[in-house]
Write a protein that holds these residues in place. Structure first.
Motif, mmCIF file in Angstrom:
data_model
loop_
_atom_site.group_PDB
_atom_site.id
_atom_site.type_symbol
_atom_site.label_atom_id
_atom_site.label_comp_id
_atom_site.label_asym_id
_atom_site.label_seq_id
_atom_site.Cartn_x
_atom_site.Cartn_y
_atom_site.Cartn_z
ATOM 1 N N MET A 1 0.855 -1.191 0.000
ATOM 2 C CA MET A 1 0.000 0.000 0.000
ATOM 3 C C MET A 1 0.887 1.235 0.000
ATOM 4 N N PRO A 2 1.284 1.742 -1.164
ATOM 5 C CA PRO A 2 2.102 2.950 -1.202
ATOM 6 C C PRO A 2 1.291 4.151 -0.781
ATOM 7 N N GLU A 3 1.987 5.302 -0.565
ATOM 8 C CA GLU A 3 1.293 6.532 -0.235
ATOM 9 C C GLU A 3 0.299 6.836 -1.346
ATOM 10 N N SER A 4 -0.989 7.071 -0.979
ATOM 11 C CA SER A 4 -2.044 7.240 -1.959
ATOM 12 C C SER A 4 -2.109 8.680 -2.417
ATOM 13 N N THR A 5 -2.878 8.927 -3.493
ATOM 14 C CA THR A 5 -3.077 10.275 -3.992
ATOM 15 C C THR A 5 -4.014 11.025 -3.083
ATOM 16 N N SER A 6 -4.022 12.345 -3.251
ATOM 17 C CA SER A 6 -4.778 13.189 -2.325
ATOM 18 C C SER A 6 -6.277 12.997 -2.451
ATOM 19 N N ASP A 7 -6.754 12.470 -3.617
ATOM 20 C CA ASP A 7 -8.200 12.285 -3.761
ATOM 21 C C ASP A 7 -8.642 10.864 -3.429
ATOM 22 N N ASP A 8 -7.756 10.038 -2.898
ATOM 23 C CA ASP A 8 -8.107 8.692 -2.456
ATOM 24 C C ASP A 8 -8.936 8.786 -1.169
ATOM 25 N N PRO A 9 -10.181 8.234 -1.152
ATOM 26 C CA PRO A 9 -11.011 8.350 0.053
ATOM 27 C C PRO A 9 -10.329 7.797 1.293
ATOM 28 N N PHE A 10 -9.603 6.680 1.150
ATOM 29 C CA PHE A 10 -8.925 6.097 2.305
ATOM 30 C C PHE A 10 -7.858 7.048 2.825
ATOM 31 N N ARG A 11 -7.062 7.638 1.908
ATOM 32 C CA ARG A 11 -6.030 8.581 2.319
ATOM 33 C C ARG A 11 -6.646 9.799 3.015
ATOM 34 N N LEU A 12 -7.794 10.281 2.477
ATOM 35 C CA LEU A 12 -8.431 11.452 3.089
ATOM 36 C C LEU A 12 -8.892 11.149 4.511
ATOM 37 N N VAL A 13 -9.455 9.929 4.727
ATOM 38 C CA VAL A 13 -9.882 9.542 6.078
ATOM 39 C C VAL A 13 -8.685 9.474 7.013
ATOM 40 N N VAL A 14 -7.600 8.824 6.543
ATOM 41 C CA VAL A 14 -6.399 8.678 7.379
ATOM 42 C C VAL A 14 -5.783 10.040 7.694
ATOM 43 N N GLU A 15 -5.699 10.911 6.678
ATOM 44 C CA GLU A 15 -5.041 12.189 6.867
ATOM 45 C C GLU A 15 -5.827 13.106 7.808
ATOM 46 N N SER A 16 -7.174 12.968 7.808
ATOM 47 C CA SER A 16 -7.997 13.843 8.659
ATOM 48 C C SER A 16 -8.107 13.330 10.096
ATOM 49 N N ALA A 17 -7.576 12.151 10.356
ATOM 50 C CA ALA A 17 -7.721 11.560 11.692
ATOM 51 C C ALA A 17 -6.927 12.358 12.725
ATOM 52 N N PRO A 18 -7.519 12.598 13.902
ATOM 53 C CA PRO A 18 -6.778 13.298 14.957
ATOM 54 C C PRO A 18 -5.714 12.421 15.594
ATOM 55 N N ASN A 19 -5.874 11.106 15.505
ATOM 56 C CA ASN A 19 -4.892 10.179 16.048
ATOM 57 C C ASN A 19 -3.732 10.010 15.061
ATOM 58 N N GLY A 20 -2.586 9.544 15.576
ATOM 59 C CA GLY A 20 -1.500 9.175 14.691
ATOM 60 C C GLY A 20 -1.844 7.871 13.987
ATOM 61 N N ILE A 21 -1.747 7.848 12.667
ATOM 62 C CA ILE A 21 -2.040 6.647 11.880
ATOM 63 C C ILE A 21 -0.755 6.188 11.194
ATOM 64 N N ILE A 22 -0.408 4.910 11.414
ATOM 65 C CA ILE A 22 0.765 4.317 10.767
ATOM 66 C C ILE A 22 0.345 2.972 10.182
ATOM 67 N N VAL A 23 0.664 2.761 8.905
ATOM 68 C CA VAL A 23 0.372 1.487 8.235
ATOM 69 C C VAL A 23 1.698 0.802 7.929
ATOM 70 N N ALA A 24 1.790 -0.490 8.329
ATOM 71 C CA ALA A 24 3.026 -1.252 8.106
ATOM 72 C C ALA A 24 2.697 -2.583 7.454
ATOM 73 N N ASP A 25 3.680 -3.099 6.669
ATOM 74 C CA ASP A 25 3.463 -4.400 6.039
ATOM 75 C C ASP A 25 3.881 -5.518 6.993
ATOM 76 N N ARG A 26 3.846 -6.762 6.520
ATOM 77 C CA ARG A 26 4.104 -7.902 7.397
ATOM 78 C C ARG A 26 5.513 -7.895 7.974
ATOM 79 N N SER A 27 6.462 -7.350 7.219
ATOM 80 C CA SER A 27 7.846 -7.300 7.715
ATOM 81 C C SER A 27 8.050 -6.187 8.732
ATOM 82 N N GLY A 28 7.025 -5.350 8.928
ATOM 83 C CA GLY A 28 7.135 -4.239 9.860
ATOM 84 C C GLY A 28 7.548 -2.939 9.210
ATOM 85 N N ARG A 29 7.793 -2.959 7.909
ATOM 86 C CA ARG A 29 8.205 -1.741 7.208
ATOM 87 C C ARG A 29 7.034 -0.772 7.111
#
Length: 472
Positions: A1-29
């Protein structure tokens, strides 16, 4: 899941969240972060994408964390915030701070990434320590009035002292902020006047009875303010003796924004489940069925002269037919299409039939007031259906039940959903923090429903969810 474009609904939800949001793959990256995470940890976005999730963990527990992460990936299920863990994180400057972390698996095909929703709870921990000191001094009878007033004024969360009748005696600045009512107006009012409920107030319905058996209780409640604003509050209530009799200290945190974020993420997850289910049904099942037709033709052509090979091909055809059936069953569980075509009552009937077919257990649905049930708002219907689905799965897999009963109905504005079985039940000291139980409880909290489990050894188990819907 690379960094999404600014009009991606998922990215907009994540970016507007007041909490810190971090997405990592299975290796922890780390593959995605939002602005809140950058401010919380002190890294900019490009620096984050060079890190693993273990880089954000204190060094003394970093070695164990990789193992915990791998264990979670083997059985990924949502884990709500505050699920019985004291967690700490590490900033870029090396300083450590306490956090609450909620985990949500994001499934895309065979690839699973983990979304971590992180809240810095430094201030809350300081407040809790102040409240613990306050409670200890109250119990010793040595609390001075000035110290009490100063403490109440300085705590950020709402702190309220009420008497045994639910009448407000003390009210701090945090309560003024949360409930939109100043101290002079709040003193002397009842909790029902301040936080109206269309039915019996949870303070009397749930908290007071529970405090007869335990020292404190914590729960999430929905609250409609007089302005019409709907709040979700994480409340902690403890009983205390005062010079005027029994009283109660209520500490309430406004988690409305967190609930909105959870709702958005759940919708994204639900839509992704639907997409995967439709792809399974429309693409994979069709392709497997086509391959099965080809192997059947090959079997027929080999029968006259090459019987051994024909028998092997026949086995392949049977295995393909089984795979198609299993894929359709998985797709059916991912896409509750019956909710749209047959309504909530029809979806429960179909769910019972599905468990009879797949698990071979006698699963029945007893539905009352079908028209009222089918009029439930769509989001509430989806969450209630998922709760019933999870409860039935637990009964079928773990209880050794001969009978599972799904019952649902509406009475006096209350929608009641029950899933019961006649299996082996649970020990009296069973933990309600298993991932399946936490997921059901979390879904109920999101729609403001009451949730409880009755289970005893050898007496089966009952999952009960009640939602107040005035227009039902």
């Amino acid at each position: 899941m690379p960094e999404s474009t600014s009009d991606d609904p998922f990215r907009l939800v994540v970016e507007s969240a007041p909490n810190g949001i971090i997405v990592a793959d299975r290796s922890g990256r780390i593959v995605m972060v939002n602005q809140s995470a950058e401010k919380m940890f002190g890294y900019d976005r490009s620096e984050f994408l060079e890190l693993s999730i273990e880089d954000l963990v204190p060094e003394n527990i970093r070695g164990k964390h990789a193992g915990h992460r791998e264990t979670f990936h083997k059985s990924p299920e949502p884990r709500q915030m505050g699920a019985g863990r004291d967690l700490r994180a590490k900033r870029k400057d090396g300083s450590e701070f306490p956090v609450e972390i909620g985990l949500t698996p994001l499934q895309s095909g065979n690839d699973t990434k983990i979304l971590s929703s992180i809240v810095d709870i430094t201030e809350r921990k300081q407040n809790e320590e102040q409240l613990r000191q306050y409670a200890a001094e109250l119990e010793a009878g040595n609390l001075e009035l000035r110290r009490q007033s100063d403490l109440l004024r300085n705590v950020h969360d709402a702190v309220i002292l009420v008497n045994g009748d639910g009448i407000v005696c003390e009210w701090n600045a945090g309560a003024t902020r949360v409930f939109e009512m100043d101290t002079a107006e709040a003193i002397g009012k009842s909790l029902q006047e301040i936080c109206p409920h269309p039915h019996q107030h949870p303070f009397f319905d749930r908290f007071v009875p529970a405090l007869e058996k335990q020292a404190s209780i914590e729960a999430v409640i929905a609250c409609d303010l007089r302005s019409g604003t709907k709040l979700f509050l994480r409340t902690h209530v403890s009983k205390m003796d005062t010079s005027e009799g029994v009283g109660y200290v209520i500490c309430a945190s406004d988690i409305t924004e967190l609930k909105r974020l959870e709702h958005e993420i759940l919708n994204v997850s639900e839509n992704e489940q639907r997409r995967i289910g439709q792809d399974l049904h429309d693409d994979l099942c069709s392709q497997l069925s086509g391959i099965a037709c080809i192997t059947k033709m090959l079997e027929d052509s080999l029968k006259p002269d090459r019987k051994t090979e024909a028998e092997l091909i026949a086995r392949v055809t049977e295995m393909l037919a089984d795979a198609v059936q299993k894929a359709r069953q998985i797709a059916k569980g991912l896409v509750p299409a019956a909710l749209e075509t047959h309504g909530f009552s029809g979806a429960l009937q179909e769910l019972a039939a599905h468990f009879r077919e797949v698990f071979g257990v006698n699963c029945v649905a007893e539905i009352k007031t079908e028209n009222a049930l089918d009029g439930i708002e769509q989001n509430a219907a989806v969450q209630l259906f998922r709760i019933a689905q999870e409860a039935c799965t637990n009964s079928a897999k773990h209880s050794d039940a001969d009978l599972i009963k799904i019952s649902a109905g509406v009475e006096d504005g209350w929608v009641t959903l029950c899933v019961s079985d006649d299996g082996k039940g649970m020990p009296e000291d069973f933990s309600s923090t298993g991932m399946g139980l936490l997921t059901m409880r979390r879904r109920a909290e999101i729609i403001g429903a009451e949730f409880e489990i009755d289970a005893f050894p050898g007496e089966g188990a009952t999952v009960r969810c009640r939602l107040f819907v005035p227009d039902s």
